[in-house]
Design a protein around this motif. Structure first.
Motif, mmCIF file in Angstrom:
data_model
loop_
_atom_site.group_PDB
_atom_site.id
_atom_site.type_symbol
_atom_site.label_atom_id
_atom_site.label_comp_id
_atom_site.label_asym_id
_atom_site.label_seq_id
_atom_site.Cartn_x
_atom_site.Cartn_y
_atom_site.Cartn_z
ATOM 1 N N ARG A 283 -35.114 15.245 31.698
ATOM 2 C CA ARG A 283 -36.041 15.579 30.619
ATOM 3 C C ARG A 283 -37.035 14.444 30.388
ATOM 4 N N ARG A 284 -36.675 13.241 30.845
ATOM 5 C CA ARG A 284 -37.590 12.114 30.706
ATOM 6 C C ARG A 284 -37.316 11.124 31.827
ATOM 7 N N LEU A 285 -38.388 10.662 32.475
ATOM 8 C CA LEU A 285 -38.278 9.695 33.556
ATOM 9 C C LEU A 285 -39.010 8.412 33.173
ATOM 10 N N ASP A 286 -38.393 7.280 33.499
ATOM 11 C CA ASP A 286 -38.997 5.969 33.286
ATOM 12 C C ASP A 286 -39.099 5.252 34.623
ATOM 13 N N LEU A 287 -40.305 4.856 34.978
ATOM 14 C CA LEU A 287 -40.532 4.074 36.188
ATOM 15 C C LEU A 287 -40.852 2.645 35.767
ATOM 16 N N ASN A 294 -42.865 -11.847 37.130
ATOM 17 C CA ASN A 294 -41.749 -11.550 36.227
ATOM 18 C C ASN A 294 -42.174 -10.698 35.025
ATOM 19 N N ARG A 295 -43.307 -10.041 35.122
ATOM 20 C CA ARG A 295 -43.719 -9.084 34.094
ATOM 21 C C ARG A 295 -43.402 -7.674 34.569
ATOM 22 N N ARG A 296 -43.163 -6.785 33.597
ATOM 23 C CA ARG A 296 -42.821 -5.408 33.922
ATOM 24 C C ARG A 296 -43.951 -4.459 33.545
ATOM 25 N N GLN A 297 -44.189 -3.501 34.405
ATOM 26 C CA GLN A 297 -45.079 -2.393 34.113
ATOM 27 C C GLN A 297 -44.213 -1.134 34.031
ATOM 28 N N ALA A 298 -44.460 -0.306 33.022
ATOM 29 C CA ALA A 298 -43.613 0.862 32.802
ATOM 30 C C ALA A 298 -44.459 2.123 32.720
ATOM 31 N N LEU A 317 -45.390 11.637 37.983
ATOM 32 C CA LEU A 317 -45.375 10.172 38.027
ATOM 33 C C LEU A 317 -46.629 9.616 38.705
ATOM 34 N N CYS A 318 -47.067 10.244 39.767
ATOM 35 C CA CYS A 318 -48.246 9.749 40.483
ATOM 36 C C CYS A 318 -49.511 9.896 39.644
ATOM 37 N N LEU A 335 -36.410 3.694 39.041
ATOM 38 C CA LEU A 335 -36.682 4.999 38.455
ATOM 39 C C LEU A 335 -35.414 5.489 37.773
ATOM 40 N N ALA A 336 -35.518 5.792 36.478
ATOM 41 C CA ALA A 336 -34.349 6.198 35.696
ATOM 42 C C ALA A 336 -34.637 7.477 34.935
ATOM 43 N N ALA A 337 -33.619 8.311 34.837
ATOM 44 C CA ALA A 337 -33.683 9.509 33.990
ATOM 45 C C ALA A 337 -33.128 9.118 32.624
#
Length: 507
Positions: A283-287, A294-298, A317-318, A335-337
């Motif tokens: 129902r929700r995906l997080d990339l 060491n920085r994150r992009q989400a 996602l694309c 990639l997490a649900a």
């Protein structure tokens, strides 16, 4: 540009205790403190709002607190339970607001909201919803949004009342007037700095860095650089134990959009396989993309129904790749649900037997991830005779509840958000207007039907105990039809103001 939310829960320990006790919790006006030990002394380690208003402070001996407030409620502190509950709260934030969230011990939550605020109506709206949800749950909170974790942390604790949104690219100006403690410095260091004449963060920023580092070590400079964004301070997101996720590390960092898209497709295939093993749909995906600095992009995408279609998830996602700043390269992609629900396959029905409804969930997902979930909705009937309360917004793919629209009187195709005051010429108490003026234009009534009397809902508020409205359908000399009403029964002033309002327009 990175944007960070900091939530400060000033009475987290006592709020958690009251929530856990439920109906058995002491009343909100009763002073409550939690006690712990400092060596052989029993001291106050947490105090609720009522206790603080009575003059109790953290670190105060329990004996002194009892002298100041004889009817004080005392319970033992449980730091481990507080930390566990804060982790669960961070998980709740992770699932509902942003893909990167973590507990900021001992009494805060930190959220990387970059690219997620538009899904909640903007930064200010998102922060208001966060604070409001916590308040409804009995948790007092303040919150701030800034460019760095350090700045948001400081603003949430010393500026927000209860919210504060710093402008993008704010620089050191928003921190200059704040006390030294806002930099998350050790208490001893802040005390020593005050002895030397430093009271505000701006005093430190105006001084050469080398003498301060020589005197106080690298910690002071590190905290200043983190608050100003000169030094990265990554947020390690909290992860639930049952989270379904897949990960890919790269020997050489990647940065091209085409390469990112290719590996997104590979990760989606692996994730869908893992979801299929557990009988779940996403129902929700997080990339999450970890860069070399060491920085994150989400990136976060949501679905109206559980999905594990590879092509569909890859496309969603694309579509968000343009929001990813790879910097000098991405080292790890995860990639997490973050929300997964049981996946139920639909039985295919032959078109010769029964005509099936078209599946529009893919279209809804595409639109919702562009403009936000709140912008895509359906209206549904509510059991109320008051027109503005008879409809509500529900998610676009929510199943019908079985409720029906009232059909005893016609309703306009367009209901105004708020009834608008009109000037009328009418004979009281039961006659429709002969004419009315709306938005500066006078309209002569040719035909009318009514009145339809609507009573107030006395169980909602006392002001509606005897309140009534008399609605009329009227048609003007141009053939336009309107829905108007008189507030009150036309005789008793207590039933309403007897002013007239236009509430809707018939198509």
């Amino acid at each position: 540009m990175t944007r960070v939310v900091s939530l400060f829960l000033p009475t987290w320990s006592t709020d958690r205790l009251r929530r856990k006790a439920g109906d058995a919790a002491p009343p909100a006006e009763a002073p409550l403190v939690l006690i712990g030990r400092e060596g052989s002394r029993r001291v106050v380690v947490a105090a609720d709002v009522a206790a603080q208003a009575a003059g109790l402070r953290l670190g105060m001996p329990v004996a002194k607190a009892l002298v100041l407030v004889p009817d004080l409620i005392i319970q033992d502190a449980d730091p481990a339970a507080d930390a566990d509950a804060l982790e669960r709260l961070a998980l709740w934030v992770l699932q509902r607001f942003a893909p990167i969230a973590a507990a900021d011990l001992p009494s805060g939550i930190v959220i990387d909201s970059t690219g997620a605020d538009h899904l909640h109506g903007g930064e200010a709206a998102m922060l208001d919803v966060l604070i409001g949800r916590l308040a409804v749950s009995g948790v007092t909170a303040t919150g701030a949004i800034a460019d760095t974790w350090g700045a948001a942390h400081a603003l949430a604790r010393y500026v927000a009342r209860p919210t504060f949104v710093a402008p993008r690219g704010h620089g050191p100006s928003v921190l200059a007037t704040l006390p030294l403690e806002a930099l998350r410095l050790p208490a001893e260091m802040a005390t020593d700095l005050r002895v030397l004449g430093f009271d505000r963060i701006g005093d430190l920023l105006a001084q050469p860095r080398a003498p301060l580092t020589l005197r106080f070590g690298p910690e002071l400079g590190r905290r200043i650089d983190q608050a100003l964004g000169h030094l990265a301070e990554p947020i390690e997101p909290v992860r639930p134990a049952d989270l379904v996720e897949v990960r890919r590390a790269f020997a050489e960092p990647i940065g091209a959009a085409e390469t990112i898209a290719r590996y997104i497709g590979k990760l989606v295939i692996q994730l869908c396989a893992a979801l299929e093993e557990k009988g779940l749909g996403a129902r929700r995906l997080d990339l999450l993309c970890l860069r070399v600095d060491n920085r994150r992009q989400a990136v976060r995408v949501g679905m109206a129904v559980p999905v594990r279609d590879v092509k569909r998830l890859t496309r969603l996602l694309c579509d968000k790749i343009e929001t990813i700043d790879p910097g000098f390269g991405i080292e790890v992609m995860t990639l997490a649900a973050s929300i997964a629900e049981p996946f139920v396959r639909k039985q295919t029905v032959s078109a010769l037997v029964e005509e099936t409804a078209p599946d529009i969930s893919d279209l809804i997902d595409t639109l919702a991830n562009r403009v936000g979930d709140r912008a895509i909705y359906r209206v549904a009937p509510m059991p109320s005779d008051v027109p503005e309360r008879s409809v509500c917004r529900i998610p676009a793919m929510t199943s019908d509840s079985g409720a029906t629209w009232p059909n005893h009187w016609p309703r306009p195709s367009r209901l105004l958000p708020q009834p608008e005051l009109i000037e009328t010429v009418a004979l009281l108490p039961d006659h429709p207007p002969v004419s009315f003026t709306w938005r500066g234009i006078r309209r002569r009534v040719q035909r009318a039907d009514g009145p339809e009397r609507v009573f107030g809902e006395w169980w909602k508020r006392d002001a509606e105990l005897i309140a009534v409205r008399d609605y009329f359908r009227v048609e003007d000399d141009a053939g336009e039809r309107y829905w108007i009403y008189r507030a009150g029964d036309g005789e008793d002033a207590a039933t309403g103001s007897h002013h007239w309002f236009l509430h809707g327009v018939f198509g």
